[in-house]
Design an enzyme around this catalytic site. Sequence first.
Site: not given
Length: 408
Positions: A242-243, A265, A231, A240, A237
């Site tokens: 998350g990467a 998952e 998250l 970049g 958001q």
Amino acid sequence: MAGTGMTLMRNHLDDYKCDANEAVKFKLVRDEKDLENDDGFNPDMTHQIFGEQESIFGYKDLSVQLYYSAAKLNTYLSIKYTDKVSPEKDNGLQPDNITEALSKEMPPGYYTNLDDFSAVLAKDANFKPYGDLLHSYTINKDGVDRQFEIYKTTIDCPGFREYHERLQTFILFFIDAASFIDADDERWSFYLLFEKYKDNGNPMYAIAGYMTVYKYYAYPCSNRPRISQVLVLPPFQKQGHGAQLLQTFYNSCYGDSDILDITVEDPSENFQRLRDYVDARNCMKLKSFQPEKLYEGFDDDMPHEARLKLKLNRKQSRRIYEILRLKCTSEADKEKFKQYRLDVKRRLNIPFQKNGRDFEKLQKALKPEELSTTLSCMSMEQRHQYLEKAFEEEIEQYKHVIERLNMA
């Protein structure tokens, strides 16, 4: 007359129904000035708190404010409205108990008095991130350089258990079908993303996101980490992060000979796209994924090198192969694109041999007897239609990844 009365009652009560996704608003508070502005963000979903309809009944002009101090995540809950239904005046109707619904998921100790919450904001100045610093980086947003740091920790880190209880409440509002993990299991590890900034010259931290990873056993003597929850909070958001979070985790795995490969998952569509982007970016540097090799088709060198160097499993290696082959295949080149289409469709045809990703989708949607009947009863024309539709859907996903790769 009775019917008219019921209609008037229903019309009257319409003002006391609201969309929970609009009524609830979060805010990450760094100082008292943040309490006075209108900044904040709404949840992506509320069905895990307020039911499938994602509505709250019984209040007019409802506002549910959930404030978190940006570092320590001390929490404030405010519920405001201009009027609410009551059993005495509304034929015995009761308003939804908002506090009870939220309290089932929020750890005890949150504030309901704004002055009390404001008084504890100063304690954020003493906050130090949990665990070990793995990576720091800078992004430029709106002409300003902002610094971020990623830490790895476990539940045994002093103070982190209580911190995680507050942090995990976000997933119910931003990750579909999310559930709280059994954090007491020592096989969990946590990757925390913070923005590091200065306040009067002093370093301060604000939570920006996190990821949980579970270490599974892999026969005969390896382990297989599985990414569970990822998250990045809405204010951070599309920058970049998350990467960065995923690549930092990958980097911590590459040198570990005990790790066989990495799994995910039940990835959401957005996370699968992020994973595809990071994996494709990494595979582009491998010898077996160069364009001249891609045109020859998927071979054993690709999953072997991807697992050896990047800890990717075979299924994800195949997916990345298809993305990168599409990237270097022009649709204007009719013959090359035809060969690509046939190659992907051969893989998509695997559900009819009871294997593969799309068979798994059918398994989830249908009962075993329905699945068997569906596959066996498909005419050749229906099968061709299914394969064409599946191909177009995959290509649409791949193009999003390729667009981001080209921008990078």
